[in-house]
Write a protein that holds these residues in place. Structure first.
Motif, mmCIF file in Angstrom:
data_model
loop_
_atom_site.group_PDB
_atom_site.id
_atom_site.type_symbol
_atom_site.label_atom_id
_atom_site.label_comp_id
_atom_site.label_asym_id
_atom_site.label_seq_id
_atom_site.Cartn_x
_atom_site.Cartn_y
_atom_site.Cartn_z
ATOM 1 N N ASN A 175 61.104 53.965 41.568
ATOM 2 C CA ASN A 175 60.194 52.926 41.082
ATOM 3 C C ASN A 175 59.436 53.343 39.834
ATOM 4 N N SER A 176 60.120 53.914 38.891
ATOM 5 C CA SER A 176 59.484 54.325 37.647
ATOM 6 C C SER A 176 60.494 54.330 36.519
ATOM 7 N N ASN A 177 60.046 53.863 35.351
ATOM 8 C CA ASN A 177 60.904 53.880 34.166
ATOM 9 C C ASN A 177 60.786 55.192 33.397
ATOM 10 N N PHE A 178 59.705 55.914 33.665
ATOM 11 C CA PHE A 178 59.479 57.183 32.975
ATOM 12 C C PHE A 178 58.500 58.002 33.829
ATOM 13 N N PRO A 179 58.501 59.323 33.700
ATOM 14 C CA PRO A 179 57.575 60.159 34.477
ATOM 15 C C PRO A 179 56.144 59.990 33.984
ATOM 16 N N GLU A 180 55.182 60.026 34.919
ATOM 17 C CA GLU A 180 53.773 59.836 34.604
ATOM 18 C C GLU A 180 52.950 61.002 35.147
ATOM 19 N N PHE A 181 51.644 60.984 34.827
ATOM 20 C CA PHE A 181 50.758 62.051 35.284
ATOM 21 C C PHE A 181 50.728 62.125 36.806
ATOM 22 N N LYS A 182 50.856 60.996 37.467
ATOM 23 C CA LYS A 182 50.815 60.976 38.924
ATOM 24 C C LYS A 182 52.002 61.705 39.552
ATOM 25 N N HIS A 183 53.033 61.965 38.755
ATOM 26 C CA HIS A 183 54.214 62.666 39.270
ATOM 27 C C HIS A 183 54.122 64.184 39.119
ATOM 28 N N LEU A 184 53.092 64.667 38.440
ATOM 29 C CA LEU A 184 53.014 66.102 38.167
ATOM 30 C C LEU A 184 53.045 66.948 39.439
ATOM 31 N N GLY A 185 52.415 66.449 40.484
ATOM 32 C CA GLY A 185 52.330 67.242 41.694
ATOM 33 C C GLY A 185 53.625 67.352 42.473
ATOM 34 N N THR A 186 54.558 66.442 42.214
ATOM 35 C CA THR A 186 55.774 66.396 43.038
ATOM 36 C C THR A 186 57.048 66.802 42.305
ATOM 37 N N VAL A 187 57.078 66.682 40.977
ATOM 38 C CA VAL A 187 58.321 67.012 40.273
ATOM 39 C C VAL A 187 58.478 68.522 40.149
ATOM 40 N N ASN A 188 59.726 68.962 40.073
ATOM 41 C CA ASN A 188 60.012 70.370 39.857
ATOM 42 C C ASN A 188 59.641 70.774 38.438
ATOM 43 N N SER A 189 59.309 72.037 38.251
ATOM 44 C CA SER A 189 58.964 72.555 36.925
ATOM 45 C C SER A 189 59.568 73.938 36.767
ATOM 46 N N LEU A 190 59.581 74.417 35.543
ATOM 47 C CA LEU A 190 60.179 75.741 35.314
ATOM 48 C C LEU A 190 59.565 76.412 34.106
ATOM 49 N N LYS A 191 59.652 77.739 34.091
ATOM 50 C CA LYS A 191 59.250 78.538 32.949
ATOM 51 C C LYS A 191 60.507 78.961 32.199
ATOM 52 N N ARG A 192 60.403 78.987 30.862
ATOM 53 C CA ARG A 192 61.538 79.397 30.035
ATOM 54 C C ARG A 192 61.134 80.570 29.152
ATOM 55 N N THR A 193 62.119 81.291 28.658
ATOM 56 C CA THR A 193 61.829 82.392 27.746
ATOM 57 C C THR A 193 61.617 81.891 26.320
ATOM 58 N N ALA B 160 39.186 56.738 25.981
ATOM 59 C CA ALA B 160 38.686 57.619 27.033
ATOM 60 C C ALA B 160 39.044 57.106 28.421
ATOM 61 N N TYR B 161 39.080 55.774 28.593
ATOM 62 C CA TYR B 161 39.385 55.239 29.923
ATOM 63 C C TYR B 161 40.804 55.630 30.358
ATOM 64 N N ALA B 162 41.736 55.724 29.401
ATOM 65 C CA ALA B 162 43.106 56.128 29.720
ATOM 66 C C ALA B 162 43.142 57.612 30.096
ATOM 67 N N ALA B 163 42.395 58.431 29.351
ATOM 68 C CA ALA B 163 42.329 59.855 29.669
ATOM 69 C C ALA B 163 41.712 60.062 31.046
ATOM 70 N N LEU B 164 40.662 59.308 31.346
ATOM 71 C CA LEU B 164 39.989 59.435 32.633
ATOM 72 C C LEU B 164 40.915 59.036 33.782
ATOM 73 N N HIS B 165 41.643 57.955 33.605
ATOM 74 C CA HIS B 165 42.580 57.506 34.632
ATOM 75 C C HIS B 165 43.649 58.569 34.892
ATOM 76 N N ASN B 166 44.235 59.094 33.826
ATOM 77 C CA ASN B 166 45.297 60.086 33.989
ATOM 78 C C ASN B 166 44.770 61.409 34.522
ATOM 79 N N LEU B 167 43.536 61.751 34.165
ATOM 80 C CA LEU B 167 42.925 62.965 34.704
ATOM 81 C C LEU B 167 42.747 62.838 36.214
ATOM 82 N N ARG B 168 42.291 61.678 36.662
ATOM 83 C CA ARG B 168 42.131 61.467 38.107
ATOM 84 C C ARG B 168 43.472 61.564 38.828
ATOM 85 N N GLN B 169 44.528 61.053 38.207
ATOM 86 C CA GLN B 169 45.860 61.172 38.794
ATOM 87 C C GLN B 169 46.279 62.643 38.887
ATOM 88 N N SER B 170 45.949 63.406 37.856
ATOM 89 C CA SER B 170 46.312 64.824 37.832
ATOM 90 C C SER B 170 45.523 65.614 38.879
#
Length: 272
Positions: free
Chosen positions: A55-73, A168-178
């Motif tokens: 149910n998403s067209n693109f990844p959002e801040f609310k997905h940060l907690g669930t998507v896989n991540s990786l470190k690169r050299t 600022a309202y957009a930053a605040l919304h996304n910060l709360r999601q994060s």
């Protein structure tokens, strides 16, 4: 849109066994170890699987907690794709940096077949810095496969530490999601009151801007009746503003406007 159709066709065959959980594999043994269909990206010490988002067209801040991540050299991108069908010579994926507006970039990968049937290495000369999602549509534009490049929490802290971002309202919304994604991260939580204050100030400025514009009209007009109308309007707006923002940062400007209204409005009314 041809490459999107190719991607969708490729991914539709993965429905029976999507790789939703984190998978890390030794770099040297990756072709032999992969048994699940999907996308895998090369990290510092291993390959990591892409996550499936519904149910998403693109990844959002609310997905940060669930998507896989990786470190690169480095900032290079190298992928392994395992499918049930053959791929062409190129495949296009999409990146999105952490941002208040959706800004995407298309990345074209060169496709090279590996020894295992229907397994391919994807490479590109394009380099992408950490702090970005890499994703691909899955069966249409309501599902995507994605992975985050870099340390999710560190990149989120870095992003929201820039207090010059607007609106600022957009930053605040996304910060709360994060924060929902990383509830134990103290640095993110400490940024919340900072952005709440910035958002409040931004709202004040926006509302007071209307009063300032009306004041400019009052000063420019030569018509007495119009001046009276503008001053009455400003008086009402000032009352509303003080009610909405009792602890505002416009005290001096409000005082100047009120003094002018109290002094000039009675005079102007007598001249009509």
């Amino acid at each position: 849109m041809k490459y999107y159709l190719k991607i969708i066709i490729v991914l539709l065959i993965m429905i029976s066994n999507p790789c939703q959980s984190q998978t890390t594999l030794n770099n040297n043994l990756i072709p032999e170890e992969i048994t699940q269909l999907g996308f895998y990206i090369k990290g510092e010490k291993s390959y990591t699987s892409f996550s499936l988002i519904n149910n998403s067209n693109f990844p959002e801040f609310k997905h940060l907690g669930t998507v896989n991540s990786l470190k690169r050299t480095n900032n290079q991108l190298e992928l392994i794709v395992y499918t049930e069908t053959s791929l062409g010579e190129q495949l296009t994926l999409i990146t999105r940096k952490l941002s208040l507006v959706v800004k995407t970039e298309e990345i074209i990968f060169k496709v090279s077949p590996l020894r295992k049937q229907n397994m391919y290495k994807l490479t590109t000369t394009t380099k992408i810095q950490d702090g970005s999602f890499l994703y691909v549509p899955y069966g249409g534009w309501n599902q995507i496969y994605t992975v985050f490049l870099g340390d999710k929490e560190k990149e989120a802290i870095k992003f929201f530490s820039d207090t010059t971002m607007k609106p600022a309202y957009a930053a605040l919304h996304n910060l709360r999601q994060s924060i929902k994604s990383f509830p134990e991260n103290k640095q993110l939580s400490q940024l919340l009151p900072v952005w709440e204050k910035i958002n409040k100030t931004e709202k004040e400025d926006k509302d007071f801007h209307y009063i300032n514009k009306t004041w400019e009209k009052y000063k420019k007009t030569e018509k007495i009746a119009q001046k009276v109308s503008y001053l009455n309007q400003i008086q009402r707006e000032l009352t509303n503003f003080i009610t909405r923002y009792p602890k505002n940062e416009k005290t001096e400007s409000i005082k100047q406007y009120q003094n002018e209204i109290n002094k000039e409005l009675p005079k102007l009314k007598k001249m009509i």
